[in-house]
Design a protein around this motif. Structure first.
Motif, mmCIF file in Angstrom:
data_model
loop_
_atom_site.group_PDB
_atom_site.id
_atom_site.type_symbol
_atom_site.label_atom_id
_atom_site.label_comp_id
_atom_site.label_asym_id
_atom_site.label_seq_id
_atom_site.Cartn_x
_atom_site.Cartn_y
_atom_site.Cartn_z
ATOM 1 N N LYS A 174 5.471 -21.173 -4.465
ATOM 2 C CA LYS A 174 5.381 -20.546 -5.795
ATOM 3 C C LYS A 174 5.625 -19.044 -5.725
ATOM 4 C CE LYS A 174 2.451 -24.146 -7.599
ATOM 5 N NZ LYS A 174 1.082 -24.622 -7.734
ATOM 6 N N ILE A 175 5.392 -18.478 -4.556
ATOM 7 C CA ILE A 175 5.784 -17.070 -4.336
ATOM 8 C C ILE A 175 6.492 -17.014 -2.979
ATOM 9 C CG2 ILE A 175 3.810 -16.202 -5.671
ATOM 10 C CD1 ILE A 175 2.531 -15.253 -3.049
ATOM 11 N N LEU A 176 7.447 -16.088 -2.863
ATOM 12 C CA LEU A 176 8.172 -15.982 -1.593
ATOM 13 C C LEU A 176 7.540 -14.942 -0.681
ATOM 14 C CD1 LEU A 176 11.857 -16.414 -2.772
ATOM 15 C CD2 LEU A 176 10.151 -18.125 -2.182
ATOM 16 N N ARG A 177 6.907 -13.947 -1.270
ATOM 17 C CA ARG A 177 6.188 -12.935 -0.477
ATOM 18 C C ARG A 177 5.154 -12.280 -1.380
ATOM 19 N NH1 ARG A 177 11.267 -12.117 -1.467
ATOM 20 N NH2 ARG A 177 12.130 -12.879 0.469
ATOM 21 N N TRP A 178 4.216 -11.551 -0.768
ATOM 22 C CA TRP A 178 3.171 -10.907 -1.568
ATOM 23 C C TRP A 178 2.970 -9.469 -1.098
ATOM 24 C CZ3 TRP A 178 -0.871 -8.891 1.123
ATOM 25 C CH2 TRP A 178 -1.164 -9.440 2.371
ATOM 26 N N GLY A 179 2.345 -8.693 -1.960
ATOM 27 C CA GLY A 179 2.058 -7.307 -1.609
ATOM 28 C C GLY A 179 0.940 -6.779 -2.488
ATOM 29 N N VAL A 180 0.825 -5.456 -2.524
ATOM 30 C CA VAL A 180 -0.264 -4.818 -3.265
ATOM 31 C C VAL A 180 0.316 -3.685 -4.105
ATOM 32 C CG1 VAL A 180 -2.030 -5.426 -1.569
ATOM 33 C CG2 VAL A 180 -0.763 -3.269 -1.312
ATOM 34 N N SER A 181 -0.548 -3.075 -4.904
ATOM 35 C CA SER A 181 -0.131 -1.960 -5.743
ATOM 36 C C SER A 181 -1.306 -1.001 -5.879
ATOM 37 C CB SER A 181 0.295 -2.491 -7.115
ATOM 38 O OG SER A 181 0.657 -1.426 -7.967
ATOM 39 N N ASN A 182 -0.992 0.281 -5.976
ATOM 40 C CA ASN A 182 -2.024 1.320 -6.116
ATOM 41 C C ASN A 182 -2.982 1.358 -4.928
ATOM 42 O OD1 ASN A 182 -1.325 2.409 -8.811
ATOM 43 N ND2 ASN A 182 -1.766 0.308 -9.472
ATOM 44 N N PHE A 183 -2.470 1.052 -3.738
ATOM 45 C CA PHE A 183 -3.275 1.150 -2.518
ATOM 46 C C PHE A 183 -2.928 2.457 -1.812
ATOM 47 C CE2 PHE A 183 -5.164 -3.070 -0.943
ATOM 48 C CZ PHE A 183 -5.346 -3.557 -2.231
ATOM 49 N N ASP A 184 -3.941 3.269 -1.529
ATOM 50 C CA ASP A 184 -3.742 4.487 -0.749
ATOM 51 C C ASP A 184 -3.722 4.108 0.734
ATOM 52 O OD1 ASP A 184 -3.340 7.142 -0.138
ATOM 53 O OD2 ASP A 184 -5.054 7.866 -1.303
ATOM 54 N N LEU A 185 -3.469 5.098 1.586
ATOM 55 C CA LEU A 185 -3.281 4.784 3.005
ATOM 56 C C LEU A 185 -4.485 4.068 3.628
ATOM 57 C CD1 LEU A 185 -1.488 4.908 5.464
ATOM 58 C CD2 LEU A 185 -2.298 7.212 5.901
ATOM 59 N N ASP A 186 -5.701 4.566 3.331
ATOM 60 C CA ASP A 186 -6.883 3.929 3.932
ATOM 61 C C ASP A 186 -7.004 2.471 3.462
ATOM 62 O OD1 ASP A 186 -7.373 4.891 1.366
ATOM 63 O OD2 ASP A 186 -9.501 5.282 1.715
ATOM 64 N N GLU A 187 -6.629 2.233 2.200
ATOM 65 C CA GLU A 187 -6.686 0.861 1.674
ATOM 66 C C GLU A 187 -5.602 -0.018 2.298
ATOM 67 O OE1 GLU A 187 -8.494 2.136 -2.677
ATOM 68 O OE2 GLU A 187 -6.409 2.582 -2.184
ATOM 69 N N MET A 188 -4.453 0.590 2.589
ATOM 70 C CA MET A 188 -3.390 -0.168 3.272
ATOM 71 C C MET A 188 -3.836 -0.551 4.678
ATOM 72 S SD MET A 188 -1.036 -0.766 1.236
ATOM 73 C CE MET A 188 0.098 -1.594 2.302
ATOM 74 N N GLU A 189 -4.488 0.385 5.346
ATOM 75 C CA GLU A 189 -4.922 0.087 6.712
ATOM 76 C C GLU A 189 -5.941 -1.048 6.696
ATOM 77 O OE1 GLU A 189 -5.856 4.084 7.941
ATOM 78 O OE2 GLU A 189 -3.954 4.210 9.067
ATOM 79 N N GLU A 190 -6.812 -0.999 5.700
ATOM 80 C CA GLU A 190 -7.813 -2.060 5.543
ATOM 81 C C GLU A 190 -7.118 -3.401 5.241
ATOM 82 O OE1 GLU A 190 -11.402 -2.811 2.496
ATOM 83 O OE2 GLU A 190 -10.892 -0.710 2.830
#
Ligand code: NAP
Length: 278
Positions: free
Chosen positions: A134-150
């Motif tokens: 139903k989805i081919l890939r996923w990601g995030v939005s409005n994530f700062d660097l510390d949130e990306m690392e998490e």
């Protein structure tokens, strides 16, 4: 020239896409909005960004109408509300989005902003949707660097394909840390509000650069982002004329003098700035 950006799995998209926030809010504008999205597809702006939040589903319905019969040309992106981002919640939200968009799959599904559901659960839900096709890939939005690392440290987190953030000449903070961090991981950064919600279209500092290139300030704002590696801009345009102008920004090459003038008017960050968001 049409710069492309690659996702970690090799999928390639034009670095200029199309946003849809605030579309489908007035019936009188609907035909133009649909024509605009179709004009964009004709011109190769094949990534369309939407969200269940936009018009509480109405923007997705409009996109579904715009891409009818042309689904395979489109790289379709939608987003789930954080309050829906539990394992079961993403399943229901995604199915509703697919129905409104009249399609069987999303090319990219994003968590709209960090919320209270544990990320590991959201990721598990996304991975289930991927297994189901139903989805081919996923990601995030409005994530700062510390949130990306998490996010990347969470189970399954390294499959994160993108982070969509506010990035334009009035908001260059991501250049200090987040954009290079994503580039080092070949994780495209999707720049939302690239014309700063229309504000940059009348910007005085951009006017002389625009004149020199026979363009407009909005086109210079887009040309600046098109010159950055690994960045996909998603301007929203609700008239075919604006879409055509945006597509033509791909032909503008900013030179060293232009970039120096831009840096004077919109200084690049010298230290960490907390991620801004709309
Ligand atoms: P934007 O694209 O920076 O600006 C849109 C405004 O610029 C509209 O008023 C539009 O006018 C005008 N415009 C577009 N092209 C133009 C041109 N060539 N000349 C003059 N004016 C032009 O702002 P945005 O809509 O906030 O951001 C773009 C997309 O990013 C959204 O639509 C949405 O898909 C996404 N987004 C995501 C988030 C998130 O949290 N992930 C947040 C905000 C936005 P017309 O409509 O009259 O053409």
């Amino acid at each position: 020239m049409s710069p492309n950006v690659r996702f970690p799995d090799g999928a390639k998209v034009c670095a200029l896409g199309q946003g849809t926030w605030e579309m489908a809010e007035e019936f009188s504008r609907r035909a133009d909005e649909i024509r605009s999205l179709r004009t964009g597809l004709d011109l190769g702006l094949t990534l369309i960004d939407t969200a269940e939040m936009y018009g509480e589903g109405a923007a997705e319905t409009l996109v579904g109408e715009a891409i009818a019969g042309r689904r395979d040309e489109v790289f379709l992106v939608s987003k789930v509300y954080p309050h829906n981002a539990s394992v079961e919640g993403v399943q229901i939200a995604c199915e509703n989005s697919l129905k409104r968009l009249k399609t069987d799959r999303l090319d990219l599904y994003l968590l709209h902003w960090p919320g209270s559901h544990p990320l590991a659960e959201t990721i598990a839900g996304f991975e289930q949707l991927k297994t189901q096709g139903k989805i081919l890939r996923w990601g995030v939005s409005n994530f700062d660097l510390d949130e990306m690392e998490e996010a990347l440290a969470a189970p399954g987190g390294n499959a994160c394909a993108s982070n969509q953030v506010l990035y334009n000449l009035n908001a260059r903070g991501v250049e200090f840390d987040l954009a290079p961090w994503q580039a080092a991981r070949n994780m495209p950064l999707m720049a939302y509000s690239p014309v700063d919600r229309g504000d940059l279209a009348g910007n005085a500092a951009l006017k002389p650069i625009a004149r020199k290139h026979g363009g407009t300030p909005a086109q210079i704002a887009l040309a600046f982002l098109l010159g950055r590696e690994n960045v996909i801009s998603i301007p929203k345009a609700s008239t075919p004329a604006h879409v055509e102008a945006n597509a033509a920004a791909r032909n503008i090459r900013l030179d060293a003098d232009d970039l120096a003038a831009i840096d004077r008017a919109f200084p690049p960050p010298r230290r960490k700035q907390r991620l801004a968001m709309y």
